[in-house]
Every structure is written in structure tokens, then in C-alpha cells.
Design an enzyme around this catalytic site. Structure first.
Site, mmCIF file in Angstrom:
data_model
loop_
_atom_site.group_PDB
_atom_site.id
_atom_site.type_symbol
_atom_site.label_atom_id
_atom_site.label_comp_id
_atom_site.label_asym_id
_atom_site.label_seq_id
_atom_site.Cartn_x
_atom_site.Cartn_y
_atom_site.Cartn_z
ATOM 1 C CG HIS A 217 -0.285 -0.075 2.531
ATOM 2 N ND1 HIS A 217 0.137 -1.263 3.086
ATOM 3 C CD2 HIS A 217 0.041 0.882 3.437
ATOM 4 C CE1 HIS A 217 0.683 -1.036 4.271
ATOM 5 N NE2 HIS A 217 0.648 0.260 4.497
ATOM 6 C CG HIS B 208 0.534 5.573 4.246
ATOM 7 N ND1 HIS B 208 -0.325 5.543 5.321
ATOM 8 C CD2 HIS B 208 1.280 4.447 4.351
ATOM 9 C CE1 HIS B 208 -0.105 4.459 6.043
ATOM 10 N NE2 HIS B 208 0.872 3.771 5.469
HETATM 11 P P1 AMP Z 1 1.561 0.728 7.481
HETATM 12 O O1 AMP Z 1 2.121 1.124 8.801
HETATM 13 O O2 AMP Z 1 2.159 1.470 6.325
HETATM 14 O O3 AMP Z 1 1.535 -0.743 7.277
HETATM 15 O O4 AMP Z 1 0.090 1.298 7.484
HETATM 16 C C1 AMP Z 1 -1.061 0.631 7.777
HETATM 17 C C2 AMP Z 1 -2.098 1.715 7.874
HETATM 18 O O5 AMP Z 1 -3.366 1.111 7.846
HETATM 19 C C3 AMP Z 1 -2.024 2.566 9.133
HETATM 20 O O6 AMP Z 1 -1.844 3.920 8.772
HETATM 21 C C4 AMP Z 1 -3.373 2.343 9.816
HETATM 22 O O7 AMP Z 1 -3.876 3.526 10.377
HETATM 23 C C5 AMP Z 1 -4.218 1.872 8.663
HETATM 24 N N1 AMP Z 1 -5.323 1.002 9.002
HETATM 25 C C6 AMP Z 1 -5.318 -0.054 9.837
HETATM 26 N N2 AMP Z 1 -6.528 -0.656 9.852
HETATM 27 C C7 AMP Z 1 -7.304 0.035 8.978
HETATM 28 C C8 AMP Z 1 -8.660 -0.093 8.536
HETATM 29 N N3 AMP Z 1 -9.468 -1.057 9.002
HETATM 30 N N4 AMP Z 1 -9.136 0.784 7.644
HETATM 31 C C9 AMP Z 1 -8.346 1.775 7.169
HETATM 32 N N5 AMP Z 1 -7.048 1.953 7.538
HETATM 33 C C10 AMP Z 1 -6.551 1.093 8.432
#
Ligand code: AMP
Length: 140
Positions: free
Chosen positions: A102, A104
Site C-alpha cells: 500500500h 499512503h
Molecule cells: P503501514 O504502517 O504502512 O503498514 O500502514 C497501515 C495503515 O493502515 C495505518 O496507517 C493504519 O492507520 C491503517 N489502518 C489499519 N486498519 C485500517 C482499517 N481497518 N481501515 C483503514 N485503515 C486502516
């Protein structure tokens, strides 16, 4: 690390848990981060499973970046942003917590520092408003 079909983004793609979707096409899906670090914080994911960019196919990254650009442009207009920061984390040591590739998208505003995860989920009404702002631009 093998791809875990039970990771939270895989569940979102399968419709098993809800998400504030802002865009979807054949190859990609974009939705709001529920712990936003800035107004309009969005995530873009490929539909093809991969843990992160270390294991994703180049073609997957190609279609992913096309959607990333689309969402960046929409964010600039929807939130009257002054700029965009992209973040992309790989493996725990790289800050990754969800193991489905993913990117951001963080809309930025002059003189406003990037917020941190405060552990509180954004209230639903605000997430709905932000998703509507994106969709209004993306549906033009
Ligand atoms: P990463 O640290 O780059 O793996 O980011 C994962 C991201 O997913 C974090 O910014 C979380 O806030 C976000 N996240 C976790 N669960 C959910 C969810 N159910 N819906 C939307 N975002 C989420």
C-alpha cells in the site's frame, strides 16, 4: 514472509470488513486511513496480493502508481491542499504494519506539520465527509 490472506486489507478487498472507499478500478482500490495523520489521508492498494514492494510484480506497481497519481490530484482539489506527501513502508523494520502492498497519500497544508497516529480512530462522520469530498472530485 508469505502473503497472509487474513490481513486487514485483504479482508477489505473481499468486503469482509467495511472501508471508506473513495475509488476502485479493475486493478486497484483506494480508501481512507481510519487513523488519519492529515485531512484526506488515503491508502491505495493493488487488488493482486503481495506483501509489499519487495515482492510485488512490477506490473502491479505500475497500475498502483497510476491510481496513486489519480488520488493525489483529487486530494489537491478536494481539500485545497498545498502539496502531497507519499509514504510507503516495507517490512517491520521499515515501519510496515499491514502486509498488503500500500501507498499512503497524505495531503499537506502550508505550515501544518504531519500528525502522528494517536491511537484514536477518526469519527465516522468526518471519515464520511472526507470520502464524499474525494468522490465528488473523482466522479467528475
Ligand atoms: P503501514 O504502517 O504502512 O503498514 O500502514 C497501515 C495503515 O493502515 C495505518 O496507517 C493504519 O492507520 C491503517 N489502518 C489499519 N486498519 C485500517 C482499517 N481497518 N481501515 C483503514 N485503515 C486502516
Amino acid at each position: 514472509m508469505a502473503y497472509d490472506q487474513e490481513n486487514i486489507f485483504a479482508k477489505i478487498l473481499r468486503g469482509e470488513i467495511p472501508a471508506h472507499k473513495i475509488y476502485e478500478d479493475e486493478h486497484t482500490y483506494a480508501f481512507l486511513d481510519v487513523f488519519p495523520q492529515t485531512k484526506g489521508h488515503a491508502l491505495v492498494i493493488p487488488k493482486t496480493p503481495s506483501e509489499n514492494i519487495l515482492t510485488a510484480e512490477p506490473e502491479t506497481l505500475g497500475v498502483l502508481m497510476i491510481t496513486v497519481q489519480k488520488i493525489c490530484r483529487a486530494a489537491m482539489e478536494a481539500f485545497q491542499a498545498d502539496g502531497i506527501t507519499l509514504q510507503q513502508f516495507n517490512q517491520p523494520a521499515g515501519g510496515q504494519t499491514v502486509f498488503h502492498t500500500h501507498v499512503h497519500i497524505l495531503p499537506r497544508f502550508n505550515d501544518v506539520p504531519l500528525g502522528s497516529h494517536n491511537g484514536n480512530m477518526e469519527v465516522n462522520e468526518i471519515l464520511i465527509e472526507m470520502a464524499e469530498a474525494y468522490k465528488a472530485v473523482l466522479s467528475k
